[in-house]
Design a protein around this motif. Structure first.
Motif, PDB file in Angstrom:
ATOM      1  N   PRO A  31       0.815  -1.280   0.021  1.00  0.00           N
ATOM      2  CA  PRO A  31      -0.006   0.062  -0.007  1.00  0.00           C
ATOM      3  C   PRO A  31       0.754   1.356  -0.081  1.00  0.00           C
ATOM      4  O   PRO A  31       0.173   2.318  -0.162  1.00  0.00           O
ATOM      5  CB  PRO A  31      -0.691  -0.094   1.371  1.00  0.00           C
ATOM      6  N   HIS A  32       2.257   1.095   0.100  1.00  0.00           N
ATOM      7  CA  HIS A  32       3.167   2.498   0.270  1.00  0.00           C
ATOM      8  C   HIS A  32       3.994   2.536  -0.780  1.00  0.00           C
ATOM      9  O   HIS A  32       4.724   1.578  -1.170  1.00  0.00           O
ATOM     10  CB  HIS A  32       3.894   2.325   1.682  1.00  0.00           C
ATOM     11  N   SER A  33       3.673   3.576  -1.675  1.00  0.00           N
ATOM     12  CA  SER A  33       4.107   3.790  -3.048  1.00  0.00           C
ATOM     13  C   SER A  33       5.093   4.884  -3.059  1.00  0.00           C
ATOM     14  O   SER A  33       4.910   6.045  -2.313  1.00  0.00           O
ATOM     15  CB  SER A  33       3.022   4.017  -4.010  1.00  0.00           C
ATOM     16  N   CYS A  34       6.284   4.699  -3.929  1.00  0.00           N
ATOM     17  CA  CYS A  34       7.320   5.878  -3.912  1.00  0.00           C
ATOM     18  C   CYS A  34       6.825   6.586  -4.641  1.00  0.00           C
ATOM     19  O   CYS A  34       6.433   6.497  -5.953  1.00  0.00           O
ATOM     20  CB  CYS A  34       8.635   5.300  -4.407  1.00  0.00           C
ATOM     21  N   GLY A  35       6.951   8.067  -4.495  1.00  0.00           N
ATOM     22  CA  GLY A  35       6.651   9.193  -5.174  1.00  0.00           C
ATOM     23  C   GLY A  35       7.146   9.577  -6.451  1.00  0.00           C
ATOM     24  O   GLY A  35       6.991  10.136  -7.302  1.00  0.00           O
ATOM     25  N   VAL A  36       8.574   8.901  -6.385  1.00  0.00           N
ATOM     26  CA  VAL A  36       9.545   9.140  -7.299  1.00  0.00           C
ATOM     27  C   VAL A  36       9.533   8.129  -8.670  1.00  0.00           C
ATOM     28  O   VAL A  36       9.330   8.359  -9.779  1.00  0.00           O
ATOM     29  CB  VAL A  36      10.958   9.416  -6.623  1.00  0.00           C
ATOM     30  N   CYS A  37       9.681   6.877  -8.011  1.00  0.00           N
ATOM     31  CA  CYS A  37       9.779   5.870  -9.053  1.00  0.00           C
ATOM     32  C   CYS A  37       8.683   4.875  -9.102  1.00  0.00           C
ATOM     33  O   CYS A  37       8.552   3.969  -9.941  1.00  0.00           O
ATOM     34  CB  CYS A  37      11.127   4.836  -8.858  1.00  0.00           C
ATOM     35  N   GLY A  38       7.730   4.868  -8.002  1.00  0.00           N
ATOM     36  CA  GLY A  38       6.552   4.230  -8.261  1.00  0.00           C
ATOM     37  C   GLY A  38       6.520   2.989  -7.514  1.00  0.00           C
ATOM     38  O   GLY A  38       5.527   1.998  -7.290  1.00  0.00           O
ATOM     39  N   LYS A  39       7.741   2.325  -7.152  1.00  0.00           N
ATOM     40  CA  LYS A  39       7.915   1.243  -6.353  1.00  0.00           C
ATOM     41  C   LYS A  39       7.044   1.058  -5.009  1.00  0.00           C
ATOM     42  O   LYS A  39       6.946   2.107  -4.524  1.00  0.00           O
ATOM     43  CB  LYS A  39       9.372   1.017  -5.817  1.00  0.00           C
ATOM     44  N   GLU A  40       6.549  -0.025  -4.972  1.00  0.00           N
ATOM     45  CA  GLU A  40       5.522  -0.049  -3.873  1.00  0.00           C
ATOM     46  C   GLU A  40       6.264  -0.970  -2.628  1.00  0.00           C
ATOM     47  O   GLU A  40       6.861  -1.984  -2.997  1.00  0.00           O
ATOM     48  CB  GLU A  40       4.140  -0.873  -4.088  1.00  0.00           C
TER      49      GLU A  40
ATOM     50  N   LEU B  98       9.354   1.948   2.644  1.00  0.00           N
ATOM     51  CA  LEU B  98       9.459   3.283   1.790  1.00  0.00           C
ATOM     52  C   LEU B  98      10.304   4.528   2.220  1.00  0.00           C
ATOM     53  O   LEU B  98      10.807   5.011   1.216  1.00  0.00           O
ATOM     54  CB  LEU B  98       8.065   3.717   1.705  1.00  0.00           C
ATOM     55  N   VAL B  99      10.353   4.640   3.632  1.00  0.00           N
ATOM     56  CA  VAL B  99      10.956   5.515   4.039  1.00  0.00           C
ATOM     57  C   VAL B  99      12.575   5.398   3.700  1.00  0.00           C
ATOM     58  O   VAL B  99      13.480   6.141   3.413  1.00  0.00           O
ATOM     59  CB  VAL B  99      11.005   5.886   5.523  1.00  0.00           C
ATOM     60  N   ARG B 100      12.889   4.128   4.053  1.00  0.00           N
ATOM     61  CA  ARG B 100      14.274   3.577   3.762  1.00  0.00           C
ATOM     62  C   ARG B 100      14.838   3.863   2.129  1.00  0.00           C
ATOM     63  O   ARG B 100      15.708   4.402   2.030  1.00  0.00           O
ATOM     64  CB  ARG B 100      14.529   1.983   4.538  1.00  0.00           C
ATOM     65  N   HIS B 101      13.744   3.357   1.387  1.00  0.00           N
ATOM     66  CA  HIS B 101      13.927   3.465  -0.231  1.00  0.00           C
ATOM     67  C   HIS B 101      14.118   4.876  -0.572  1.00  0.00           C
ATOM     68  O   HIS B 101      14.872   5.051  -1.534  1.00  0.00           O
ATOM     69  CB  HIS B 101      12.736   2.849  -0.651  1.00  0.00           C
ATOM     70  N   SER B 102      13.399   5.833  -0.031  1.00  0.00           N
ATOM     71  CA  SER B 102      13.294   7.045  -0.548  1.00  0.00           C
ATOM     72  C   SER B 102      14.608   7.901  -0.242  1.00  0.00           C
ATOM     73  O   SER B 102      15.098   8.766  -0.960  1.00  0.00           O
ATOM     74  CB  SER B 102      12.318   7.893   0.361  1.00  0.00           C
ATOM     75  N   ARG B 103      15.596   7.244   0.544  1.00  0.00           N
ATOM     76  CA  ARG B 103      16.904   7.880   0.970  1.00  0.00           C
ATOM     77  C   ARG B 103      17.736   7.475  -0.509  1.00  0.00           C
ATOM     78  O   ARG B 103      18.895   8.187  -0.854  1.00  0.00           O
ATOM     79  CB  ARG B 103      17.577   7.264   1.898  1.00  0.00           C
ATOM     80  N   ILE B 104      17.313   6.681  -1.283  1.00  0.00           N
ATOM     81  CA  ILE B 104      17.925   6.532  -2.515  1.00  0.00           C
ATOM     82  C   ILE B 104      17.728   7.503  -3.356  1.00  0.00           C
ATOM     83  O   ILE B 104      18.915   8.096  -4.086  1.00  0.00           O
ATOM     84  CB  ILE B 104      17.540   5.223  -3.541  1.00  0.00           C
ATOM     85  N   HIS B 105      16.834   8.155  -3.296  1.00  0.00           N
ATOM     86  CA  HIS B 105      16.482   9.490  -4.239  1.00  0.00           C
ATOM     87  C   HIS B 105      17.022  10.632  -3.879  1.00  0.00           C
ATOM     88  O   HIS B 105      17.408  11.583  -4.289  1.00  0.00           O
ATOM     89  CB  HIS B 105      14.902   9.342  -4.500  1.00  0.00           C
ATOM     90  N   THR B 106      16.990  10.784  -2.359  1.00  0.00           N
ATOM     91  CA  THR B 106      17.327  11.955  -1.745  1.00  0.00           C
ATOM     92  C   THR B 106      18.576  11.994  -1.351  1.00  0.00           C
ATOM     93  O   THR B 106      19.232  13.251  -1.167  1.00  0.00           O
ATOM     94  CB  THR B 106      16.514  12.150  -0.506  1.00  0.00           C
ATOM     95  N   GLY B 107      19.265  11.003  -1.254  1.00  0.00           N
ATOM     96  CA  GLY B 107      20.833  11.055  -0.836  1.00  0.00           C
ATOM     97  C   GLY B 107      21.103  11.146   0.540  1.00  0.00           C
ATOM     98  O   GLY B 107      22.160  11.242   0.985  1.00  0.00           O
ATOM     99  N   GLU B 108      20.050  11.176   1.282  1.00  0.00           N
ATOM    100  CA  GLU B 108      20.101  11.049   2.832  1.00  0.00           C
ATOM    101  C   GLU B 108      20.778  10.059   3.506  1.00  0.00           C
ATOM    102  O   GLU B 108      20.662   9.037   3.142  1.00  0.00           O
ATOM    103  CB  GLU B 108      18.664  11.368   3.510  1.00  0.00           C
ATOM    104  N   LYS B 109      21.832  10.473   4.406  1.00  0.00           N
ATOM    105  CA  LYS B 109      22.247   9.557   5.049  1.00  0.00           C
ATOM    106  C   LYS B 109      22.595   9.846   6.604  1.00  0.00           C
ATOM    107  O   LYS B 109      23.479  10.677   6.974  1.00  0.00           O
ATOM    108  CB  LYS B 109      23.812   9.285   4.546  1.00  0.00           C
ATOM    109  N   PRO B 110      21.400   9.422   7.262  1.00  0.00           N
ATOM    110  CA  PRO B 110      21.286  10.006   8.660  1.00  0.00           C
ATOM    111  C   PRO B 110      22.093   9.165   9.766  1.00  0.00           C
ATOM    112  O   PRO B 110      22.173   9.621  10.825  1.00  0.00           O
ATOM    113  CB  PRO B 110      19.873   9.666   8.847  1.00  0.00           C
ATOM    114  N   PHE B 111      23.014   8.100   9.520  1.00  0.00           N
ATOM    115  CA  PHE B 111      23.537   7.267  10.170  1.00  0.00           C
ATOM    116  C   PHE B 111      24.950   7.334  10.226  1.00  0.00           C
ATOM    117  O   PHE B 111      25.667   7.268   9.273  1.00  0.00           O
ATOM    118  CB  PHE B 111      23.088   5.716  10.111  1.00  0.00           C
TER     119      PHE B 111
END
Length: 246
Positions: A106-115, A122-135
């Motif tokens: 039910p949770h879809s990525c707004g950039v690539c559409g992967k579900e 989804l939150v973890r996946h979104s970092r591929i697009h944003t480049g975020e590295k919080p750890f």
């Protein structure tokens, strides 16, 4: 009615998106519904099948004469995913992880559409697009997109190797390295070249082998421009230039 986990006895967490994914034809992925088994019963059966893969890490075979207390102690050491071999300390951790092997959700990525079945995936996946590295590693400052990657990285500083081969005793810092190593003992070679049929125990070995067919040489010397298909050959070549500078 609250369903209970087989072999566990406690209430199961929500299983939506984990075991109730329809197959390609839109039906339940188990023929038990067609056989007249109720939906709730079928769901519990599916849970039981999934956890039949959850073998306590390092204790695949238990002594039949072991006391119930000893058996419980062994089971608490961890649970392995039957799909990828990743280990978890709790059944609930394994249960959450099993969703990662489920297509769609039910949770879809707004950039690539992967579900995804779970929002945190989804939150973890979104970092591929944003480049975020919080750890961030508190030793060397290196940044990571996933906490698990940071945990693995820290072992390069501590020298910790928690994964031990039951056959030869060799230890590893990463669980997937142990999975690959075990194939030395079993002879398993699951990665096959689609060009010549040669099989390999390690996916990276297959990747390198395929360059024989494609002619790809991804390693280029910035001194003389010579290209190499193997990193080891490239490293040896660079030492030639380094020696000339001495």
């Amino acid at each position: 009615m609250v369903s209970h986990c087989p072999g566990h006895g406690g209430p199961c967490p929500p299983l939506d998106g984990v075991f109730d994914q329809p197959d390609e034809e839109g039906s339940m992925p188990d023929s038990k519904l067609a056989a007249g088994v109720g939906a709730e019963q079928a769901q519990q059966l599916l849970v039981g099948e999934a956890f039949s893969l959850a073998v306590p890490a390092g204790d695949a075979v238990q002594d039949e004469q072991a006391s119930s207390k000893e058996t419980g102690r062994k089971a608490r050491r961890g649970f392995n995913c039957g799909e990828c071999g990743q280990r978890f300390r709790t059944e609930s951790g394994l249960r959450d992880h099993l969703a990662s092997h489920t297509e769609g959700g039910p949770h879809s990525c707004g950039v690539c559409g992967k579900e995804f079945s779970w929002k945190w995936h989804l939150v973890r996946h979104s970092r591929i697009h944003t480049g975020e590295k919080p750890f961030k590693c508190d030793v060397c400052g290196k940044m990571f997109a996933e906490s698990g990657h940071l945990v693995k990285h820290k072992r390069t500083h501590t020298g910790e190797k928690p994964y031990k081969c039951g056959e030869c005793g060799k230890k590893f810092a990463v669980s997937s390295h142990l999975v690959t190593h075990k194939r030395i003992h079993t002879g398993e070679k699951p990665y096959k070249c689609d060009a010549c049929g040669k099989a390999f125990s390690d996916s990276s070995a297959l990747l390198v082998h395929k360059r024989v067919h494609t002619g790809e040489k991804p390693y280029t010397c910035d001194v003389c421009g010579r290209a190499f298909s193997h990193s080891a050959s490239f490293a040896r070549h660079k030492r030639i230039h380094a020696a000339k500078k001495l």
